[in-house]
Enzyme design. Sequence first.
Site, PDB file in Angstrom:
ATOM      1  N   GLN A  48       0.831  -1.210   0.000  1.00  0.00           N
ATOM      2  CA  GLN A  48       0.000   0.000   0.000  1.00  0.00           C
ATOM      3  C   GLN A  48       0.865   1.259   0.000  1.00  0.00           C
ATOM      4  O   GLN A  48       1.963   1.260   0.582  1.00  0.00           O
ATOM      5  CB  GLN A  48      -0.926   0.050   1.235  1.00  0.00           C
ATOM      6  CG  GLN A  48      -2.207  -0.747   1.102  1.00  0.00           C
ATOM      7  CD  GLN A  48      -2.029  -2.177   1.546  1.00  0.00           C
ATOM      8  OE1 GLN A  48      -1.115  -2.502   2.295  1.00  0.00           O
ATOM      9  NE2 GLN A  48      -2.907  -3.055   1.074  1.00  0.00           N
ATOM     10  N   CYS A  76      -6.617  -0.154   6.597  1.00  0.00           N
ATOM     11  CA  CYS A  76      -5.457  -1.038   6.573  1.00  0.00           C
ATOM     12  C   CYS A  76      -4.883  -1.080   7.978  1.00  0.00           C
ATOM     13  O   CYS A  76      -4.334  -0.086   8.463  1.00  0.00           O
ATOM     14  CB  CYS A  76      -4.403  -0.548   5.574  1.00  0.00           C
ATOM     15  SG  CYS A  76      -2.940  -1.611   5.521  1.00  0.00           S
ATOM     16  N   GLY A  77      -5.007  -2.212   8.638  1.00  0.00           N
ATOM     17  CA  GLY A  77      -4.627  -2.317  10.030  1.00  0.00           C
ATOM     18  C   GLY A  77      -3.141  -2.161  10.276  1.00  0.00           C
ATOM     19  O   GLY A  77      -2.710  -1.424  11.171  1.00  0.00           O
ATOM     20  N   ASN A  78      -2.308  -2.868   9.505  1.00  0.00           N
ATOM     21  CA  ASN A  78      -0.868  -2.774   9.725  1.00  0.00           C
ATOM     22  C   ASN A  78      -0.338  -1.385   9.394  1.00  0.00           C
ATOM     23  O   ASN A  78       0.555  -0.874  10.073  1.00  0.00           O
ATOM     24  CB  ASN A  78      -0.137  -3.837   8.901  1.00  0.00           C
ATOM     25  CG  ASN A  78      -0.337  -5.229   9.468  1.00  0.00           C
ATOM     26  OD1 ASN A  78      -0.231  -5.446  10.670  1.00  0.00           O
ATOM     27  ND2 ASN A  78      -0.645  -6.176   8.601  1.00  0.00           N
ATOM     28  N   ASN A 163     -13.423  -2.635   5.437  1.00  0.00           N
ATOM     29  CA  ASN A 163     -13.297  -3.222   4.111  1.00  0.00           C
ATOM     30  C   ASN A 163     -13.865  -4.642   4.174  1.00  0.00           C
ATOM     31  O   ASN A 163     -13.944  -5.243   5.242  1.00  0.00           O
ATOM     32  CB  ASN A 163     -11.837  -3.203   3.620  1.00  0.00           C
ATOM     33  CG  ASN A 163     -10.856  -3.740   4.651  1.00  0.00           C
ATOM     34  OD1 ASN A 163     -11.244  -4.342   5.643  1.00  0.00           O
ATOM     35  ND2 ASN A 163      -9.585  -3.533   4.421  1.00  0.00           N
ATOM     36  N   ASN A 196     -11.488  -9.089   0.349  1.00  0.00           N
ATOM     37  CA  ASN A 196     -10.286  -9.757   0.806  1.00  0.00           C
ATOM     38  C   ASN A 196     -10.659 -11.201   1.127  1.00  0.00           C
ATOM     39  O   ASN A 196     -11.629 -11.447   1.857  1.00  0.00           O
ATOM     40  CB  ASN A 196      -9.732  -9.063   2.048  1.00  0.00           C
ATOM     41  CG  ASN A 196      -9.394  -7.610   1.782  1.00  0.00           C
ATOM     42  OD1 ASN A 196      -8.351  -7.297   1.235  1.00  0.00           O
ATOM     43  ND2 ASN A 196     -10.285  -6.709   2.177  1.00  0.00           N
ATOM     44  N   GLU A 214      -5.302 -10.295  -0.662  1.00  0.00           N
ATOM     45  CA  GLU A 214      -5.809  -8.958  -0.392  1.00  0.00           C
ATOM     46  C   GLU A 214      -6.229  -8.283  -1.697  1.00  0.00           C
ATOM     47  O   GLU A 214      -5.466  -8.259  -2.663  1.00  0.00           O
ATOM     48  CB  GLU A 214      -4.731  -8.128   0.307  1.00  0.00           C
ATOM     49  CG  GLU A 214      -5.235  -6.819   0.864  1.00  0.00           C
ATOM     50  CD  GLU A 214      -4.238  -6.173   1.807  1.00  0.00           C
ATOM     51  OE1 GLU A 214      -4.539  -5.057   2.275  1.00  0.00           O
ATOM     52  OE2 GLU A 214      -3.174  -6.764   2.079  1.00  0.00           O
ATOM     53  N   ARG A 215      -7.435  -7.749  -1.723  1.00  0.00           N
ATOM     54  CA  ARG A 215      -7.946  -7.123  -2.947  1.00  0.00           C
ATOM     55  C   ARG A 215      -7.010  -5.987  -3.375  1.00  0.00           C
ATOM     56  O   ARG A 215      -6.572  -5.170  -2.564  1.00  0.00           O
ATOM     57  CB  ARG A 215      -9.374  -6.594  -2.754  1.00  0.00           C
ATOM     58  CG  ARG A 215      -9.508  -5.522  -1.707  1.00  0.00           C
ATOM     59  CD  ARG A 215     -10.894  -4.903  -1.667  1.00  0.00           C
ATOM     60  NE  ARG A 215     -10.912  -3.849  -0.650  1.00  0.00           N
ATOM     61  CZ  ARG A 215     -11.904  -3.005  -0.470  1.00  0.00           C
ATOM     62  NH1 ARG A 215     -12.977  -3.065  -1.237  1.00  0.00           N
ATOM     63  NH2 ARG A 215     -11.835  -2.082   0.462  1.00  0.00           N
ATOM     64  N   CYS A 223      -2.215  -9.228   6.742  1.00  0.00           N
ATOM     65  CA  CYS A 223      -3.303  -8.277   6.530  1.00  0.00           C
ATOM     66  C   CYS A 223      -3.976  -8.073   7.882  1.00  0.00           C
ATOM     67  O   CYS A 223      -4.612  -8.998   8.417  1.00  0.00           O
ATOM     68  CB  CYS A 223      -4.302  -8.800   5.501  1.00  0.00           C
ATOM     69  SG  CYS A 223      -5.713  -7.691   5.230  1.00  0.00           S
ATOM     70  N   GLY A 224      -3.813  -6.886   8.451  1.00  0.00           N
ATOM     71  CA  GLY A 224      -4.327  -6.619   9.788  1.00  0.00           C
ATOM     72  C   GLY A 224      -5.833  -6.683   9.883  1.00  0.00           C
ATOM     73  O   GLY A 224      -6.384  -7.239  10.844  1.00  0.00           O
TER      74      GLY A 224
END
Length: 295
Positions: A48, A76-78, A163, A196, A214-215, A223-224
């Site tokens: 990202q 986006c968690g991370n 998401n 996702n 992940e889309r 993926c968080g």
Amino acid sequence: MPAMIPFLKMNGLGNDFMVVDARGGRVRPAPEVIARLADRRTGVGFDQFITLEATRSGADAFMRIDNADGGEVAACGNASRCVGRLLMDETGLASATIETRAGVLNARRAPGGLIAVDMGVPRFDWQDIPLSEPFADTRAIELQVGPIDSPILHSPSVASMGNPHAIFWVEDVSAYDLERFGPLLEHHPLFPERANISLAAVPAPDAITLRTWERGVGLTRACGTAACAALVSAARTGRTGRSATVTLPGGDLSIEWADDDHVWMTGPVETEYAGHFDPETGAFERDAPAVRTAG
């Protein structure tokens, strides 16, 4: 020629980001430039592209998230943990607030140099995920891969963490060709905003093993939001309690679905190096020497 813009290359469990501070002036490369920068052979290489922008909400910053294909997403968690660490390092405080399209997130320092982020309240109604047709119970929906009488994957749980996520429950997450199934399921007509796609195994009531397509990105090391969606879906289906260690290819995240229904995600953050790039062409260079820090 425009001036070269500074950036940081960061990651959370290998889920990696190019982070640009645009609070002093808007910097938003075109989608094709982001895709060029995301190329792991010729570009910076990342999942990202993260832009920090000024905000009027009272948060410390607005976080804009563009996937490797140049498409913008809401959560986006991370990346939230990476940005939270940057903001806390900047202010010297033990907490930070981050505005996103999915809402305002709270980040805080955790023991061991880890970063925790409140990812908000999960959503389970079919229209909130969203799905293209109604399902009364999203703990297991009618969706399968393979023959009707002997499907390879079937009956995923679906949820939104800002998401859309679909989680297929399996015994062994490495036993399936997610790189082949992932793109087909991401673009399934049931998911009007794409989705996702995760494979999840539950070896113990407090442990989940996860792989995610992940889309807009593809297979990712972590993926968080998928880890959060897997935990709340596992709890809803009686597979786990409301907290668990989620093991992804890049490492472990601690996920807790608190009593107030907010989901907290805790894990490590790493800054890989700093550099500069041209937002019009995608040309870039690393600053020397490269610096690696953890925590």
